[in-house]
Design a protein around this motif. Structure first.
Motif, short mmCIF file in Angstrom:
data_model
loop_
_atom_site.label_atom_id
_atom_site.label_comp_id
_atom_site.label_asym_id
_atom_site.label_seq_id
_atom_site.Cartn_x
_atom_site.Cartn_y
_atom_site.Cartn_z
N VAL A 180 25.44 75.90 -2.84
CA VAL A 180 24.36 76.74 -2.35
C VAL A 180 23.22 75.89 -1.78
CG1 VAL A 180 23.17 76.92 -4.58
CG2 VAL A 180 22.94 78.76 -2.89
N ARG A 181 22.98 74.75 -2.35
CA ARG A 181 21.92 73.88 -1.85
C ARG A 181 22.42 73.01 -0.69
NH1 ARG A 181 18.06 71.32 -6.25
NH2 ARG A 181 16.75 71.31 -4.38
N PHE A 182 23.68 72.68 -0.70
CA PHE A 182 24.29 72.02 0.47
C PHE A 182 24.16 72.91 1.69
CE2 PHE A 182 28.01 71.33 3.21
CZ PHE A 182 27.93 69.96 3.44
N TYR A 183 24.42 74.20 1.53
CA TYR A 183 24.28 75.14 2.65
C TYR A 183 22.86 75.10 3.21
CZ TYR A 183 28.64 77.31 0.90
OH TYR A 183 29.92 77.56 0.49
N ASP A 184 21.87 74.97 2.33
CA ASP A 184 20.47 74.98 2.77
C ASP A 184 20.14 73.76 3.63
OD1 ASP A 184 19.92 77.36 1.49
OD2 ASP A 184 19.12 76.39 -0.32
N VAL A 185 20.59 72.59 3.20
CA VAL A 185 20.17 71.35 3.87
C VAL A 185 21.11 70.93 4.99
CG1 VAL A 185 18.95 70.53 1.82
CG2 VAL A 185 21.31 69.78 2.23
N ALA A 186 22.32 71.51 5.01
CA ALA A 186 23.32 71.09 6.01
C ALA A 186 24.03 72.32 6.58
CB ALA A 186 24.30 70.11 5.39
N PRO A 187 23.32 73.18 7.30
CA PRO A 187 23.93 74.44 7.74
C PRO A 187 25.09 74.27 8.71
CG PRO A 187 21.74 74.13 8.72
CD PRO A 187 21.89 73.10 7.65
N ARG A 188 25.05 73.28 9.59
CA ARG A 188 26.16 73.11 10.53
C ARG A 188 27.38 72.51 9.84
NH1 ARG A 188 24.83 69.42 14.26
NH2 ARG A 188 23.12 68.69 12.96
N MET A 189 27.15 71.57 8.94
CA MET A 189 28.25 71.03 8.15
C MET A 189 28.83 72.10 7.23
SD MET A 189 26.65 67.28 7.24
CE MET A 189 27.89 66.90 6.02
N SER A 190 27.99 73.04 6.81
CA SER A 190 28.45 74.12 5.94
C SER A 190 29.50 74.98 6.62
CB SER A 190 27.26 74.99 5.50
OG SER A 190 26.36 74.25 4.71
N GLU A 191 29.35 75.21 7.91
CA GLU A 191 30.36 75.97 8.64
C GLU A 191 31.71 75.27 8.57
OE1 GLU A 191 29.15 76.84 12.61
OE2 GLU A 191 27.17 77.58 12.01
N VAL A 192 31.68 73.94 8.63
CA VAL A 192 32.93 73.17 8.58
C VAL A 192 33.57 73.27 7.21
CG1 VAL A 192 33.91 70.86 8.71
CG2 VAL A 192 32.20 71.57 10.39
N VAL A 193 32.81 73.06 6.14
CA VAL A 193 33.43 73.06 4.81
C VAL A 193 33.95 74.44 4.45
CG1 VAL A 193 32.14 71.05 4.01
CG2 VAL A 193 31.23 73.33 3.56
N ARG A 194 33.27 75.48 4.91
CA ARG A 194 33.80 76.83 4.68
C ARG A 194 35.13 77.01 5.41
NH1 ARG A 194 28.05 78.72 5.42
NH2 ARG A 194 27.35 79.58 3.43
N ARG A 195 35.24 76.41 6.57
CA ARG A 195 36.50 76.49 7.33
C ARG A 195 37.62 75.76 6.58
NH1 ARG A 195 34.50 75.29 11.91
NH2 ARG A 195 34.33 77.47 12.52
N VAL A 196 37.29 74.62 5.99
CA VAL A 196 38.29 73.89 5.22
C VAL A 196 38.65 74.65 3.94
CG1 VAL A 196 38.86 71.70 4.09
CG2 VAL A 196 37.49 71.69 6.18
#
Length: 223
Positions: A180-196
């Motif tokens: 949840v905090r990773f999503y906050d600080v890294a929103p574009r990377m968050s799209e990638v990890v959700r895809r993985v």
């Protein structure tokens, strides 16, 4: 029949991206469950392979031992180029691939050795240990934010092809201070990890080795 790799690993650990990579490559492998944080008996399983008594540790079919998660991931991707899990040596993204594959263990992963047992550096004082844990949380988030600022992801972190870097970040970003905090600080990377997370090739893998459950993205976010 091809002799299997042997990987010393554990559920939810730094061995999981290695397991995911081997699964995607299609390699035969055996897991030796060794959650070394649970005590001396588990550490003893790894001691002869890795004197630091840490996982992951990989034994190749030829009998060679490789430790350090980033080293194992890079070696696997380079050893099996047909799987396309790393940029080739002459690929324009190769330098950035190596940069970030090194950055994660050097700047982020290494902090979990401190977080898992703050007394290693802070001694027995609970107040000092609490300050260490709080400081490591902020440092981890700062490092993710810096990485976010330096990348322009496509479907994946380095473009349109999944690499072991994506697997690495996907797993490490699930540790404290949690997604949840990773999503906050890294929103574009968050799209990638959700895809993985949702990759159909890993649909059977994640439930076995790093299961999702209600609230997993937030659980333990303050510690």
């Amino acid at each position: 029949m091809e002799k299997p790799f042997k990987l010393f690993s554990a559920l939810g650990s730094g061995g999981v991206p290695v397991e995911a990579a081997m699964s995607l490559i299609g390699l035969p492998y055996e897991i030796v469950e060794a959650p070394t944080w649970e005590g001396e008996a588990e550490k003893a399983k790894v001691a002869a392979i890795n004197p630091l008594k840490q996982i992951p540790a990989l034994i190749t079919p030829e009998g060679e031992t490789i430790t350090e998660s980033a080293a194992i991931l890079i070696w696997l991707a380079d050893r099996y180029p047909a799987a396309r899990l790393a940029p080739a040596i002459d690929d324009p993204t190769r330098a950035q691939f190596l940069r970030w594959m090194t950055f994660i263990p050097a700047s982020i992963y290494s902090l979990f050795w401190v977080r898992d047992d703050p007394s290693r550096l802070g001694g027995p004082d609970p107040e000092i240990q609490a300050r260490i844990k709080a400081a490591t949380v902020e440092r981890i988030l700062d490092c993710w934010a810096m990485m976010e600022s330096q990348l322009t992801p496509g479907r994946y972190l380095l473009g349109d092809a999944l690499t072991v870097l994506d697997l690495y970040v996907t797993v490490v970003s699930r540790w404290g201070p949690r997604r949840v905090r990773f999503y906050d600080v890294a929103p574009r990377m968050s799209e990638v990890v959700r895809r993985v997370d949702a990759d159909p090739r890993l649909a059977e893998f994640w439930p076995k080795r790093f299961p999702f459950f209600d609230g997993w993205e937030r659980l333990g976010q303050q510690t």
